[in-house]
Write an enzyme that holds these catalytic residues in place. Sequence first.
Site, mmCIF file in Angstrom:
data_model
loop_
_atom_site.group_PDB
_atom_site.id
_atom_site.type_symbol
_atom_site.label_atom_id
_atom_site.label_comp_id
_atom_site.label_asym_id
_atom_site.label_seq_id
_atom_site.Cartn_x
_atom_site.Cartn_y
_atom_site.Cartn_z
ATOM 1 N N HIS A 1 17.966 1.839 13.805
ATOM 2 C CA HIS A 1 16.621 2.427 13.800
ATOM 3 C C HIS A 1 16.736 3.921 14.057
ATOM 4 O O HIS A 1 17.847 4.478 14.109
ATOM 5 C CB HIS A 1 15.716 1.720 14.809
ATOM 6 C CG HIS A 1 16.258 1.693 16.218
ATOM 7 N ND1 HIS A 1 16.491 2.832 16.958
ATOM 8 C CD2 HIS A 1 16.623 0.658 17.010
ATOM 9 C CE1 HIS A 1 16.951 2.507 18.144
ATOM 10 N NE2 HIS A 1 17.060 1.180 18.201
ATOM 11 N N HIS B 1 19.276 5.238 16.576
ATOM 12 C CA HIS B 1 20.656 5.320 16.068
ATOM 13 C C HIS B 1 20.825 6.515 15.128
ATOM 14 O O HIS B 1 21.847 7.195 15.142
ATOM 15 C CB HIS B 1 21.016 4.042 15.291
ATOM 16 C CG HIS B 1 20.947 2.785 16.093
ATOM 17 N ND1 HIS B 1 19.978 1.834 15.907
ATOM 18 C CD2 HIS B 1 21.736 2.319 17.100
ATOM 19 C CE1 HIS B 1 20.175 0.826 16.746
ATOM 20 N NE2 HIS B 1 21.233 1.093 17.487
ATOM 21 N N GLN C 1 29.392 -9.173 25.584
ATOM 22 C CA GLN C 1 28.356 -8.601 26.431
ATOM 23 C C GLN C 1 27.071 -9.432 26.454
ATOM 24 O O GLN C 1 26.087 -9.029 27.053
ATOM 25 C CB GLN C 1 28.070 -7.147 26.035
ATOM 26 C CG GLN C 1 27.380 -6.957 24.701
ATOM 27 C CD GLN C 1 27.420 -5.497 24.283
ATOM 28 O OE1 GLN C 1 28.469 -4.933 23.986
ATOM 29 N NE2 GLN C 1 26.263 -4.850 24.272
ATOM 30 N N SER D 1 11.849 1.430 19.639
ATOM 31 C CA SER D 1 12.662 0.238 19.905
ATOM 32 C C SER D 1 12.361 -0.786 18.839
ATOM 33 O O SER D 1 11.215 -0.902 18.377
ATOM 34 C CB SER D 1 12.307 -0.329 21.287
ATOM 35 O OG SER D 1 12.748 -1.674 21.393
#
Lengths: 288, 288
Positions: free
Chosen positions: B34, B37, B61, B185
């Site tokens: 998005h 980035h 993770q 986000s």
Amino acid sequence: MKIIDSPEIIQKKASEFKAQGKQIGFVPTMGYLHEGHEQLIKEAKEENDIVILSIFINPLQFGEGEDLDRYPRDEVHDQTVAQKLGVDLLFFPTKESMYPTESAIQLSVNKRTNVLCGKSRPGHFDGVVTVVAKLFHLCQPAKAYFGMKDAQQVAVVKALVDDLNFPVEIVPVATVREPDGLAKSSRNVNLNDQERKDAPVIYAALQQGREMIRNGEQDLNNVKTAVNTFIETHTHGKIDYVELLSYPELENIDRPKGQMIIAAAVQFEKARLIDNQVFDSHGAVTIG
Amino acid sequence: MKIIDSPEIIQKKASEFKAQGKQIGFVPTMGYLHEGHEQLIKEAKEENDIVILSIFINPLQFGEGEDLDRYPRDEVHDQTVAQKLGVDLLFFPTKESMYPTESAIQLSVNKRTNVLCGKSRPGHFDGVVTVVAKLFHLCQPAKAYFGMKDAQQVAVVKALVDDLNFPVEIVPVATVREPDGLAKSSRNVNLNDQERKDAPVIYAALQQGREMIRNGEQDLNNVKTAVNTFIETHTHGKIDYVELLSYPELENIDRPKGQMIIAAAVQFEKARLIDNQVFDSHGAVTIG
């Protein structure tokens, strides 16, 4: 030869060499250099454009009662040797500059450690991989040289490099020996005359074990028993261990398979000696 | 743009670039790119000769029940974005090539993790530092770019680099925001209309907290209470945490001192939003 004590400066120098397309060979040591170390430096010198030698007595790899403070030092001798062999940069940091703050990051080793000498040194290899990771990041070698005298250390450092994809080739260097086969070690001076005469038996016994496998012995317990007996019969030392494992995985195997190590530790009155031989399932020497 | 899936090949390419004196900028991501980035890539592009973007959904993770398998993917979109922004190498490995064997080496993080989002994700940052260490060794960047949206991740990666002396500069990149202040986000699409109207309140509340410190407030509990109340009053979301800590140490402090972070997490019906602001003891923004 430049002597550098600052981690920042050695890293900057290493980065500059790399940007010039120069290949760095790295020899990490705790100093008090002997012929084994000299051999590491000579091989590094042959195979690289630049050689960095580090001398750092890493507190993290000493356990309680292992007497970090009494580890031998001889800075003048070490510098003379490094200079003579053409080391380009001698990295000689303080422990305060290597460990300035309590680390948030912990490195630990979960395999290859609970055998051989690692069995009696809990946490030792955690300290080894931590300092090796730091030194690799500071010195940025293409190749790093480790002596096969400590074959377990080579195996653990190889795991570090493989598991975390370090852009470094680990070069295992054959153990340097006296004419009678005894592995060179700074501890040999602590042998008395009789012990010194007996000590080459350790290497001879390991070779006998390898020979048995070369001759087709399939039962590794027979091999270990023979090596044990050979050492017991010909020395007054007390055997700490005789082990035969896969290498570099250091796992138990029940018959000759792949690459293996046969290793022994023998306690004499004032010196504990270790030695090993790595070979394939046909008994042919593969490293060292 | 070259797309490379082999760790060996990306490492070889990176080594070649370095030997040519080229500086590598690195943007590690889990894909589904998005605008946040994109900003990382743009900064990397400006400051380096070569940009490597990695896309790897790191299983290590994800905790239990964190639904690794449902993590969003859009390879075609990601490749288009990377190509458009001038990425030189897109590294897109499989998990089998990144974790071919059970690791002998374990990396763990003992600080900076038991606060903020880390509190509810045990082991998460161990997985983050492991993959970051591997990616740094493979891609060999001089600079690596991380978004301040996940300020705790930036703090933990900074600890990794500092404690282990990686030759990498961590570049924190300011959070990209909507015109009304809401942090961008991929989760924002899960807000309903009313929640979307309310959501900018989180950032506004954090700024109000910072403003209090700028105006001389010394009691950090007063600041946290005010931020809490502001969010509670103006949204229907449920506050997960509002915390005010030193940055990047992420330790509790009892008065304004050094660099600090104020951070909040708010659970809406179908989206959990996080945001933060980093500033100094006078309330002046220092990162982002």
